[in-house]
Design a protein around this motif. Structure first.
Motif, PDB file in Angstrom:
ATOM      1  N   UNK A  98     -54.501  53.218  24.148  1.00 24.47           N
ATOM      2  CA  UNK A  98     -55.078  53.703  22.888  1.00 24.47           C
ATOM      3  C   UNK A  98     -56.573  53.392  22.803  1.00 24.47           C
ATOM      4  N   UNK A  99     -57.258  54.130  21.961  1.00 20.17           N
ATOM      5  CA  UNK A  99     -58.630  53.836  21.564  1.00 20.17           C
ATOM      6  C   UNK A  99     -58.495  53.164  20.199  1.00 20.17           C
ATOM      7  N   UNK A 100     -58.765  51.863  20.137  1.00 20.98           N
ATOM      8  CA  UNK A 100     -58.588  51.090  18.907  1.00 20.98           C
ATOM      9  C   UNK A 100     -59.984  50.614  18.483  1.00 20.98           C
ATOM     10  N   UNK A 101     -60.679  51.441  17.707  1.00 20.61           N
ATOM     11  CA  UNK A 101     -62.072  51.174  17.346  1.00 20.61           C
ATOM     12  C   UNK A 101     -62.185  50.664  15.910  1.00 20.61           C
ATOM     13  N   UNK A 102     -62.959  49.595  15.746  1.00 26.04           N
ATOM     14  CA  UNK A 102     -63.309  49.088  14.412  1.00 26.04           C
ATOM     15  C   UNK A 102     -62.074  48.779  13.557  1.00 26.04           C
ATOM     16  N   UNK A 103     -61.033  48.279  14.156  1.00 22.31           N
ATOM     17  CA  UNK A 103     -59.817  47.934  13.412  1.00 22.31           C
ATOM     18  C   UNK A 103     -59.791  46.429  13.145  1.00 22.31           C
ATOM     19  N   UNK A 104     -59.143  46.030  12.048  1.00 29.26           N
ATOM     20  CA  UNK A 104     -59.078  44.629  11.653  1.00 29.26           C
ATOM     21  C   UNK A 104     -57.704  44.034  11.930  1.00 29.26           C
ATOM     22  N   UNK A 105     -57.716  42.939  12.704  1.00 25.01           N
ATOM     23  CA  UNK A 105     -56.526  42.149  12.985  1.00 25.01           C
ATOM     24  C   UNK A 105     -56.847  40.706  12.562  1.00 25.01           C
ATOM     25  N   UNK A 106     -56.897  40.456  11.288  1.00 27.01           N
ATOM     26  CA  UNK A 106     -57.220  39.132  10.761  1.00 27.01           C
ATOM     27  C   UNK A 106     -55.938  38.529  10.194  1.00 27.01           C
ATOM     28  N   UNK A 113     -47.396  41.375  21.664  1.00 30.00           N
ATOM     29  CA  UNK A 113     -47.916  42.729  21.449  1.00 30.00           C
ATOM     30  C   UNK A 113     -48.547  43.235  22.741  1.00 30.00           C
ATOM     31  N   UNK A 114     -48.459  44.541  22.966  1.00 28.35           N
ATOM     32  CA  UNK A 114     -48.925  45.141  24.205  1.00 28.35           C
ATOM     33  C   UNK A 114     -50.141  46.039  23.938  1.00 28.35           C
ATOM     34  N   UNK A 115     -51.314  45.601  24.412  1.00 23.49           N
ATOM     35  CA  UNK A 115     -52.539  46.385  24.306  1.00 23.49           C
ATOM     36  C   UNK A 115     -52.944  46.955  25.666  1.00 23.49           C
ATOM     37  N   UNK A 116     -52.020  47.065  26.590  1.00 27.62           N
ATOM     38  CA  UNK A 116     -52.340  47.472  27.957  1.00 27.62           C
ATOM     39  C   UNK A 116     -53.030  48.830  28.003  1.00 27.62           C
ATOM     40  N   UNK A 117     -54.168  48.842  28.733  1.00 32.64           N
ATOM     41  CA  UNK A 117     -54.921  50.073  28.942  1.00 32.64           C
ATOM     42  C   UNK A 117     -55.711  50.545  27.748  1.00 32.64           C
ATOM     43  N   UNK A 118     -55.801  49.742  26.699  1.00 29.50           N
ATOM     44  CA  UNK A 118     -56.492  50.180  25.477  1.00 29.50           C
ATOM     45  C   UNK A 118     -57.956  49.758  25.458  1.00 29.50           C
ATOM     46  N   UNK A 119     -58.751  50.529  24.727  1.00 32.63           N
ATOM     47  CA  UNK A 119     -60.153  50.234  24.491  1.00 32.63           C
ATOM     48  C   UNK A 119     -60.249  49.708  23.064  1.00 32.63           C
ATOM     49  N   UNK A 120     -60.723  48.471  22.898  1.00 28.44           N
ATOM     50  CA  UNK A 120     -60.702  47.794  21.598  1.00 28.44           C
ATOM     51  C   UNK A 120     -62.112  47.592  21.035  1.00 28.44           C
ATOM     52  N   UNK A 121     -62.984  48.543  21.230  1.00 25.00           N
ATOM     53  CA  UNK A 121     -64.376  48.434  20.804  1.00 25.00           C
ATOM     54  C   UNK A 121     -64.502  48.103  19.321  1.00 25.00           C
ATOM     55  N   UNK A 122     -65.229  47.032  19.038  1.00 23.49           N
ATOM     56  CA  UNK A 122     -65.547  46.578  17.675  1.00 23.49           C
ATOM     57  C   UNK A 122     -64.336  46.211  16.827  1.00 23.49           C
ATOM     58  N   UNK A 138     -56.974  46.336  29.549  1.00 20.56           N
ATOM     59  CA  UNK A 138     -57.649  46.655  28.284  1.00 20.56           C
ATOM     60  C   UNK A 138     -59.134  46.345  28.457  1.00 20.56           C
ATOM     61  N   UNK A 139     -59.960  46.936  27.607  1.00 17.07           N
ATOM     62  CA  UNK A 139     -61.394  46.692  27.733  1.00 17.07           C
ATOM     63  C   UNK A 139     -62.064  46.654  26.364  1.00 17.07           C
ATOM     64  N   UNK A 140     -63.270  46.130  26.383  1.00 16.17           N
ATOM     65  CA  UNK A 140     -64.141  46.065  25.201  1.00 16.17           C
ATOM     66  C   UNK A 140     -63.551  45.262  24.052  1.00 16.17           C
ATOM     67  N   UNK A 141     -62.717  44.287  24.365  1.00 16.77           N
ATOM     68  CA  UNK A 141     -62.217  43.413  23.310  1.00 16.77           C
ATOM     69  C   UNK A 141     -63.184  42.240  23.142  1.00 16.77           C
ATOM     70  N   UNK A 142     -63.251  41.737  21.922  1.00 16.35           N
ATOM     71  CA  UNK A 142     -64.081  40.579  21.615  1.00 16.35           C
ATOM     72  C   UNK A 142     -63.174  39.566  20.920  1.00 16.35           C
ATOM     73  N   UNK A 143     -62.666  38.637  21.703  1.00 12.92           N
ATOM     74  CA  UNK A 143     -61.695  37.661  21.200  1.00 12.92           C
ATOM     75  C   UNK A 143     -62.270  36.262  21.387  1.00 12.92           C
ATOM     76  N   UNK A 144     -62.384  35.536  20.309  1.00 13.15           N
ATOM     77  CA  UNK A 144     -62.855  34.158  20.362  1.00 13.15           C
ATOM     78  C   UNK A 144     -61.644  33.244  20.571  1.00 13.15           C
ATOM     79  N   UNK A 145     -61.543  32.588  21.745  1.00 16.18           N
ATOM     80  CA  UNK A 145     -60.393  31.719  21.990  1.00 16.18           C
ATOM     81  C   UNK A 145     -60.321  30.523  21.050  1.00 16.18           C
ATOM     82  N   UNK A 146     -61.415  30.196  20.369  1.00 15.26           N
ATOM     83  CA  UNK A 146     -61.411  29.085  19.420  1.00 15.26           C
ATOM     84  C   UNK A 146     -60.801  29.469  18.081  1.00 15.26           C
TER      85      UNK A 146
END
Length: 172
Positions: A98-106, A113-122, A138-146
């Motif tokens: 999937x193209x998952x752009x500018x979505x909120x997962x707070x 959950x399976x995000x395989x092959x998805x683009x998670x820009x912003x 998956x690509x373009x994810x920004x995940x803070x491990x902290x």
């Protein structure tokens, strides 16, 4: 056709534009949406149980307004933008290719959950439980491990290096 205050079971929706429709107080059980457009759809108190979205364009939906009783959905080959999944339990949900752009997962439960092959820009991930989740290819994810729980979370090289971006370090 009216879609609010209705119940649909084992229905297939194909090639339908649902822009600005109301699914308020509607139950979708074992339903599929294929090649549909869902923009600014009112999901207030809708019930989505075993609902699959394939090849859909989904913009501006607030899934957190859905009834969380037996909530289960999946996405494959979809374009999702400006959607809200915050404060939800989405364990075992698929977001495949999937193209998952500018979505909120707070504050979202994303266990297995399976995000395989998805683009998670912003897309925003904060205070999420991603234990057992897969971000393979998956690509373009920004995940803070902290700020997220990542036990046994699966990633692929080279994108996994992005997990280090919060540390302001240099990698050669």
């Amino acid at each position: 056709m009216e879609y609010h205050n209705e119940e649909f079971e084992e229905e297939s929706f194909k090639d339908i534009d649902f822009a600005d429709e109301s699914f308020k107080n509607t139950k979708f059980i074992d339903c599929s949406f294929d090649n549909c457009k869902l923009s600014n759809v009112d999901l207030n108190n809708s019930r989505l149980q075993d609902v699959r979205f394939m090849n859909c364009k989904i913009v501006g939906l607030d899934f957190s307004k859905c009834n969380n009783f037996i909530f289960s959905i999946g996405f494959e080959n979809c374009y999702l933008s400006y959607c809200i999944f915050s404060d939800m339990d989405m364990e075992n949900t698929d977001f495949i290719d999937c193209q998952v752009y500018d979505c909120d997962f707070v504050n979202t439960g994303l266990k297995n959950t399976n995000f395989e092959g998805s683009n998670l820009t912003n897309s925003l991930f904060r205070n999420t439980n991603m234990s057992g989740a897969s971000f393979r290819n998956a690509k373009n994810y920004n995940i803070d491990p902290n700020n997220n729980f990542l036990k046994k979370t699966k990633f692929s090289i080279p994108e996994v290096i992005s997990l280090l971006s919060v540390y302001d370090i240099e990698i050669d």
